[in-house]
Design an enzyme around this catalytic site. Structure first.
Site, PDB file in Angstrom:
ATOM      1  N   GLY A   1     -20.417   6.062  -1.261  1.00 56.75           N
ATOM      2  CA  GLY A   1     -19.432   6.412  -2.287  1.00 56.75           C
ATOM      3  C   GLY A   1     -19.387   5.319  -3.338  1.00 56.75           C
ATOM      4  O   GLY A   1     -20.397   4.654  -3.602  1.00 56.75           O
ATOM      5  N   ASN A   2     -18.214   5.112  -3.928  1.00 57.09           N
ATOM      6  CA  ASN A   2     -18.080   4.098  -4.992  1.00 57.09           C
ATOM      7  C   ASN A   2     -18.592   2.736  -4.545  1.00 57.09           C
ATOM      8  O   ASN A   2     -19.395   2.102  -5.235  1.00 57.09           O
ATOM      9  CB  ASN A   2     -16.599   3.956  -5.387  1.00 57.09           C
ATOM     10  CG  ASN A   2     -16.147   5.127  -6.231  1.00 57.09           C
ATOM     11  OD1 ASN A   2     -16.898   5.626  -7.065  1.00 57.09           O
ATOM     12  ND2 ASN A   2     -14.925   5.580  -6.014  1.00 57.09           N
ATOM     13  N   VAL A   3     -18.127   2.280  -3.396  1.00 53.76           N
ATOM     14  CA  VAL A   3     -18.484   0.947  -2.923  1.00 53.76           C
ATOM     15  C   VAL A   3     -19.945   0.923  -2.453  1.00 53.76           C
ATOM     16  O   VAL A   3     -20.724   0.045  -2.837  1.00 53.76           O
ATOM     17  CB  VAL A   3     -17.543   0.507  -1.772  1.00 53.76           C
ATOM     18  CG1 VAL A   3     -17.981  -0.811  -1.178  1.00 53.76           C
ATOM     19  CG2 VAL A   3     -16.105   0.424  -2.273  1.00 53.76           C
ATOM     20  N   GLY A   4     -20.314   1.908  -1.634  1.00 51.08           N
ATOM     21  CA  GLY A   4     -21.667   1.944  -1.065  1.00 51.08           C
ATOM     22  C   GLY A   4     -22.744   2.009  -2.141  1.00 51.08           C
ATOM     23  O   GLY A   4     -23.738   1.269  -2.091  1.00 51.08           O
TER      24      GLY A   4
ATOM     25  N   GLY B   1     -21.654   5.073   4.265  1.00 51.14           N
ATOM     26  CA  GLY B   1     -20.796   5.543   3.168  1.00 51.14           C
ATOM     27  C   GLY B   1     -21.451   5.259   1.830  1.00 51.14           C
ATOM     28  O   GLY B   1     -21.574   4.095   1.431  1.00 51.14           O
TER      29      GLY B   1
ATOM     30  N   LYS C   1       0.869  -1.180   0.000  1.00 51.70           N
ATOM     31  CA  LYS C   1       0.000   0.000   0.000  1.00 51.70           C
ATOM     32  C   LYS C   1       0.898   1.219   0.000  1.00 51.70           C
ATOM     33  O   LYS C   1       2.030   1.174   0.492  1.00 51.70           O
ATOM     34  CB  LYS C   1      -0.873   0.008   1.264  1.00 51.70           C
ATOM     35  CG  LYS C   1      -2.134   0.819   1.132  1.00 51.70           C
ATOM     36  CD  LYS C   1      -3.249   0.010   0.515  1.00 51.70           C
ATOM     37  CE  LYS C   1      -4.542   0.763   0.447  1.00 51.70           C
ATOM     38  NZ  LYS C   1      -5.637  -0.068  -0.086  1.00 51.70           N
TER      39      LYS C   1
HETATM   40  P1  NAD Z   1     -15.455   6.894  -1.597  1.00 53.06           P
HETATM   41  O1  NAD Z   1     -14.608   8.035  -1.199  1.00 53.06           O
HETATM   42  O2  NAD Z   1     -15.999   6.833  -2.980  1.00 53.06           O
HETATM   43  O3  NAD Z   1     -16.708   6.777  -0.606  1.00 53.06           O
HETATM   44  C1  NAD Z   1     -16.605   6.888   0.778  1.00 53.06           C
HETATM   45  C2  NAD Z   1     -17.963   7.317   1.320  1.00 53.06           C
HETATM   46  O4  NAD Z   1     -17.899   7.358   2.742  1.00 53.06           O
HETATM   47  C3  NAD Z   1     -18.391   8.706   0.868  1.00 53.06           C
HETATM   48  O5  NAD Z   1     -19.783   8.736   0.669  1.00 53.06           O
HETATM   49  C4  NAD Z   1     -18.002   9.590   2.058  1.00 53.06           C
HETATM   50  O6  NAD Z   1     -18.762  10.779   2.127  1.00 53.06           O
HETATM   51  C5  NAD Z   1     -18.328   8.647   3.200  1.00 53.06           C
HETATM   52  N1  NAD Z   1     -17.616   8.964   4.431  1.00 53.06           N
HETATM   53  C6  NAD Z   1     -16.318   9.293   4.580  1.00 53.06           C
HETATM   54  N2  NAD Z   1     -16.035   9.544   5.869  1.00 53.06           N
HETATM   55  C7  NAD Z   1     -17.180   9.333   6.548  1.00 53.06           C
HETATM   56  C8  NAD Z   1     -17.531   9.423   7.911  1.00 53.06           C
HETATM   57  N3  NAD Z   1     -16.633   9.764   8.837  1.00 53.06           N
HETATM   58  N4  NAD Z   1     -18.815   9.146   8.253  1.00 53.06           N
HETATM   59  C9  NAD Z   1     -19.710   8.786   7.334  1.00 53.06           C
HETATM   60  N5  NAD Z   1     -19.443   8.684   6.016  1.00 53.06           N
HETATM   61  C10 NAD Z   1     -18.188   8.953   5.634  1.00 53.06           C
HETATM   62  O7  NAD Z   1     -14.590   5.596  -1.244  1.00 53.06           O
HETATM   63  P2  NAD Z   1     -14.859   4.121  -1.761  1.00 53.06           P
HETATM   64  O8  NAD Z   1     -14.028   3.847  -2.955  1.00 53.06           O
HETATM   65  O9  NAD Z   1     -16.317   3.847  -1.796  1.00 53.06           O
HETATM   66  O10 NAD Z   1     -14.187   3.295  -0.573  1.00 53.06           O
HETATM   67  C11 NAD Z   1     -14.820   3.181   0.686  1.00 53.06           C
HETATM   68  C12 NAD Z   1     -14.027   2.230   1.558  1.00 53.06           C
HETATM   69  O11 NAD Z   1     -13.935   0.955   0.905  1.00 53.06           O
HETATM   70  C13 NAD Z   1     -12.585   2.645   1.835  1.00 53.06           C
HETATM   71  O12 NAD Z   1     -12.254   2.189   3.128  1.00 53.06           O
HETATM   72  C14 NAD Z   1     -11.781   1.874   0.805  1.00 53.06           C
HETATM   73  O13 NAD Z   1     -10.459   1.660   1.228  1.00 53.06           O
HETATM   74  C15 NAD Z   1     -12.567   0.591   0.768  1.00 53.06           C
HETATM   75  N6  NAD Z   1     -12.417  -0.187  -0.468  1.00 53.06           N
HETATM   76  C16 NAD Z   1     -12.720   0.367  -1.670  1.00 53.06           C
HETATM   77  C17 NAD Z   1     -12.612  -0.396  -2.819  1.00 53.06           C
HETATM   78  C18 NAD Z   1     -13.008   0.146  -4.184  1.00 53.06           C
HETATM   79  O14 NAD Z   1     -13.105  -0.643  -5.109  1.00 53.06           O
HETATM   80  N7  NAD Z   1     -13.276   1.432  -4.332  1.00 53.06           N
HETATM   81  C19 NAD Z   1     -12.180  -1.729  -2.739  1.00 53.06           C
HETATM   82  C20 NAD Z   1     -11.885  -2.265  -1.486  1.00 53.06           C
HETATM   83  C21 NAD Z   1     -12.019  -1.477  -0.355  1.00 53.06           C
END
Ligand code: NAD
Length: 368
Positions: free
Chosen positions: A179-182, A177, A79
């Site tokens: 975001g992308n994953v949610g 959350g 990482k």
């Molecule tokens: P992202 O930035 O697109 O989404 C994160 C979401 O969480 C956003 O809606 C943000 O507003 C919200 N958020 C952030 N801090 C917060 C808080 N304190 N309280 C409430 N909501 C909060 O990120 P993502 O790509 O969706 O990734 C989310 C998590 O999943 C991360 O931990 C990342 O490491 C992990 N992850 C992502 C992937 C991927 O394919 N994108 C793969 C494996 C793991």
């Protein structure tokens, strides 16, 4: 460039290298942790944020070692973090300088993470010819656009549902959350008839016990509205969201959301860890003792890295979906089998599974 080996972190698996980068001219500050490369060159995200400690980078690298091993990929775990605001004006310069700084770290293949995206990976690829999560035109499989990690979480939900006698039809889902994953997991679970009753972003949370309109909420986010600004549910606090009664809870935001101090709040049957390390080890143990089943991050959210590795091997999008389904489905089943008697927690079972594979690979390494 300075290289440290920090004894505190070391165990039988790694880390192999901890590198701190400082380029005075541009102000680039970055940390790279290459944890274990027994299975092959390490794949792991490059995060851009101001507040990532070396310990956090190490913990995330270790999670990648375990995740890549569990996903049966020919890759070790690493990482990195560029310590800067991801919206800074000189982002391209910093990313390109970072790429040059890791040019000779050929055991590390960077991918996108929080604060970086496929454009950043294209810059790195342009500099050193080594990155995954690339734009389509460079042979990339657009994993966020396809929602690969969310797809994998939905696969885990379906398999877990069979073991727990928890059909997805009408299952009450809370996602921390959006975001992308949610967003992606919400969409895939919506297609299976599940009911998203609450979600949030960093600005606030909303609830609707009859079910939120997932597609409308995604549209509202694309138009730049926060979850609360969408007006699609009633506002609640972030703390209330963590304590809502649900069937499935998906943390998809930050690390360490649940610790020993607040784990008692969680009122659900199944947790699918979308975020990396969202629950501390001790908290997860207590939740499991309370009867909550957890599919650990190293299994549940491995869709993204399986897709990235498939891209690196020059293979297709449809094969990536197939691999995600088979690997996450199989691993989720194995977690249920190994934890059935209650003697071992899901996280310990996942660790055992990963260590078995890494130990086999480590036995082939030279002892010098
Ligand atoms: P992202 O930035 O697109 O989404 C994160 C979401 O969480 C956003 O809606 C943000 O507003 C919200 N958020 C952030 N801090 C917060 C808080 N304190 N309280 C409430 N909501 C909060 O990120 P993502 O790509 O969706 O990734 C989310 C998590 O999943 C991360 O931990 C990342 O490491 C992990 N992850 C992502 C992937 C991927 O394919 N994108 C793969 C494996 C793991």
């Amino acid at each position: 460039m300075r290289t440290h080996y920090i004894e505190d972190f070391a165990d039988d698996l790694g880390p192999e290298k901890i590198i701190h980068i400082f380029e005075p001219k541009s102000g680039l500050k970055a940390t790279v942790v290459i944890d274990n490369i027994s299975l092959g060159p390490a794949v792991g995200g490059c995060r851009m944020a101001t507040d990532v400690s070396t310990r956090e980078v190490f913990r995330l690298a270790r999670a990648m070692t375990l995740k890549n091993a569990l996903s049966e990929l020919p890759h070790g775990g690493a990482k990195s973090a560029i310590l800067a605001n991801s919206r800074c004006e000189n982002k391209e310069l910093l990313v390109r300088e970072f790429a040059q700084s890791i040019k000779h770290l050929t055991d590390y293949i960077p991918g996108p993470d929080m604060g970086t995206d496929e454009t950043c990976m294209a810059w790195i690829h342009d500099e050193i010819g080594r990155a995954v999560g690339l734009p389509k035109v460079l042979g990339g499989i657009p994993l966020d656009e396809l929602g690969m990690t969310g797809y994998g979480l939905a696969v885990a939900a379906e398999v877990a549902g069979d073991y727990l006698d928890l059909p997805l039809e009408d299952a009450r889902v809370v996602i921390q959350g959006f975001g992308n994953v949610g967003k992606a997991v919400a969409r895939f679970l919506d297609q299976k008839g599940a009911k998203l009753i609450a979600t949030c972003d960093s600005q606030g949370a909303i609830v609707n016990k009859d079910g939120l309109d997932v597609l409308e909420l995604i549209k509202a986010r694309q138009q730049g509205n926060s979850v609360q600004e969408s007006g699609l549910g009633s506002p609640i606090s972030q703390g209330e969201l963590l304590a809502l009664e649900s069937d499935i809870f998906i943390p998809a935001a930050r690390p360490d959301v649940f610790t020993e101090l607040n784990q008692y709040l969680l009122n659900t049957k199944l947790v699918l860890e979308g975020a990396n390390i969202p629950i501390t080890h001790e908290a997860a143990k207590k939740m499991f003792q309370r009867g909550i089943m957890i599919v650990p991050d190293v299994i549940a959210n491995s869709g993204g890295v399986i897709c990235a590795a498939t891209e690196y091997q020059g293979m297709t999008e449809s094969l990536a979906f197939e691999r995600v389904k088979n690997t996450i489905g199989g691993n989720t089943r194995e977690i249920f089998e190994r934890t059935a008697k209650g003697a071992v927690t899901p996280h310990d079972a996942a660790l055992q599974m990963a260590q078995e594979r890494i130990s086999q690979a480590m036995a082939f390494r030279a002892h010098i």
